[in-house]
Write a protein that holds these residues in place. Structure first.
Motif, PDB file in Angstrom:
ATOM      1  N   ASP A 169       0.767  -1.124   0.075  1.00 51.61           N
ATOM      2  CA  ASP A 169       0.111  -0.021   0.141  1.00 51.61           C
ATOM      3  C   ASP A 169       0.981   1.250   0.032  1.00 51.61           C
ATOM      4  OD1 ASP A 169      -2.094  -1.818   0.192  1.00 51.61           O
ATOM      5  OD2 ASP A 169      -2.194  -1.706   2.474  1.00 51.61           O
ATOM      6  N   LEU A 170       1.845   1.281  -0.128  1.00 55.71           N
ATOM      7  CA  LEU A 170       3.011   2.466  -0.120  1.00 55.71           C
ATOM      8  C   LEU A 170       2.651   3.029  -1.299  1.00 55.71           C
ATOM      9  CD1 LEU A 170       6.259   0.947   1.182  1.00 55.71           C
ATOM     10  CD2 LEU A 170       5.252   2.733   2.121  1.00 55.71           C
ATOM     11  N   LYS A 171       2.552   4.424  -1.146  1.00 56.93           N
ATOM     12  CA  LYS A 171       2.225   5.238  -2.120  1.00 56.93           C
ATOM     13  C   LYS A 171       3.583   5.712  -3.029  1.00 56.93           C
ATOM     14  CE  LYS A 171      -2.014   6.998  -0.265  1.00 56.93           C
ATOM     15  NZ  LYS A 171      -2.758   8.317   0.207  1.00 56.93           N
ATOM     16  N   ASP A 172       3.336   6.113  -4.375  1.00 60.59           N
ATOM     17  CA  ASP A 172       4.649   6.712  -5.080  1.00 60.59           C
ATOM     18  C   ASP A 172       5.159   7.913  -4.419  1.00 60.59           C
ATOM     19  OD1 ASP A 172       5.745   8.569  -7.245  1.00 60.59           O
ATOM     20  OD2 ASP A 172       5.769   6.506  -7.954  1.00 60.59           O
ATOM     21  N   GLY A 173       6.415   8.048  -4.202  1.00 60.85           N
ATOM     22  CA  GLY A 173       6.850   8.925  -3.175  1.00 60.85           C
ATOM     23  C   GLY A 173       7.040   8.801  -1.896  1.00 60.85           C
ATOM     24  N   ALA A 174       6.643   7.796  -1.249  1.00 62.61           N
ATOM     25  CA  ALA A 174       6.546   7.540   0.185  1.00 62.61           C
ATOM     26  C   ALA A 174       7.996   7.571   0.629  1.00 62.61           C
ATOM     27  CB  ALA A 174       5.885   6.159   0.596  1.00 62.61           C
ATOM     28  N   THR A 175       7.781   7.965   2.070  1.00 64.86           N
ATOM     29  CA  THR A 175       9.174   8.030   2.849  1.00 64.86           C
ATOM     30  C   THR A 175       9.229   6.941   3.805  1.00 64.86           C
ATOM     31  OG1 THR A 175       9.184  10.584   2.678  1.00 64.86           O
ATOM     32  CG2 THR A 175      10.561   9.638   4.396  1.00 64.86           C
TER      33      THR A 175
END
Length: 271
Positions: free
Chosen positions: A130-136
């Motif tokens: 579920d990590l989104k694009d650009g996640a930190t």
């Protein structure tokens, strides 16, 4: 006069020969008995605690286990090298290999015992997919734990890194979700969960924050991690019977059960 000198020489030869034969006989009679006492150096927790549970198992095998506790990572290794300890229990293989390289010691691993696992945690997602694009993602900023964290992310398919024992965020070779890696002091990582999408946290910092690696982590290091804590001995002794007995005793179902029940996921068996 010559006869007297010759007689004296012959007598001396007979005496020396007798001494030599007696000496040989003594050497055979003085063969060392099989070693029955095993001295192991360990750090207090959980290593010495685990070894206390090994004592009765070794006693059934006819061995006495003496545990010497150290708060130092150097002395237990040099003591094994010098023969003051038969083995030690506190380190993982990457540390052992680096120590051998730097100190010129000849130590070897004979058994993996447990792993203090590093895990990926998040307050914002329930699955790494579920990590989104650009996640930190935050990771420890020290070289060893930072590399461990990045390899765990790689294992989970989040990013790929170049080969090598020590890597940083600068070594990313593939990053399909454009993940941003934030390197922070390891002790601060639990407090960053509200600010980042995920963090890779050492168990010794996760537990005080109420995080259990086996229950709360979205991903966790595998049992075959090279960072499993090991029994180390001098290379020349690794095939000795008393070392084999020690290995068998610490890798028993009883010890596995003790680790699982006593530490409740804080550490996990590696055998």
């Amino acid at each position: 006069m010559k006869k007297k000198i010759l007689s004296a020489i012959l007598a001396s030869t007979v005496v020396l020969g007798a001494i030599g034969l007696t000496g040989c006989g003594n050497k055979e009679a003085a063969q060392p008995a099989e070693k029955k006492k095993i001295v192991v150096g360990a750090t207090p927790e959980p290593h010495a605690q685990i070894l206390e549970k090994v004592k009765p198992i070794l006693e059934k095998k006819g061995y006495t286990l003496e545990i010497k506790v150290f708060d130092d990572y150097v002395i237990p290794n040099t003591a094994v090298e010098q023969g003051e300890l038969d083995a030690n229990f506190f380190q993982h293989i990457p540390y052992l290999e680096q120590f051998n390289k730097e100190k010129g010691t000849h130590l070897a691993s004979v058994a993996k015992v447990h792993l203090e696992p590093m895990g990926v945690y998040s307050d914002k997602i329930k699955n790494l997919k579920d990590l989104k694009d650009g996640a930190t993602i935050a990771v420890p900023n020290d070289s060893t734990n930072g590399s461990r964290a990045l390899r765990l992310l790689e294992k989970e398919g989040i990013a790929k890194f170049k080969e090598g024992e020590l890597i940083t965020k600068l070594d990313i070779t593939e990053n399909p979700k454009n993940i941003k890696i934030e390197e922070l002091e390891a002790a601060q990582l639990p407090r960053t969960l509200k600010d980042v999408d995920a963090a890779v946290i050492n168990t010794n910092y996760a537990l005080p924050a109420g995080l259990n690696p086996t229950k709360d982590a979205l991903a966790i290091e595998a049992k075959d991690s090279p960072y499993a804590n090991i029994i180390a001995v001098k290379e020349d002794n690794k095939d000795k019977e008393y070392i084999k007995a020690l290995v068998e005793a610490i890798n028993t179902p009883e010890i596995k059960k003790f680790i699982e029940e006593n530490y409740k996921g804080a550490i996990i068996p590696s055998f």
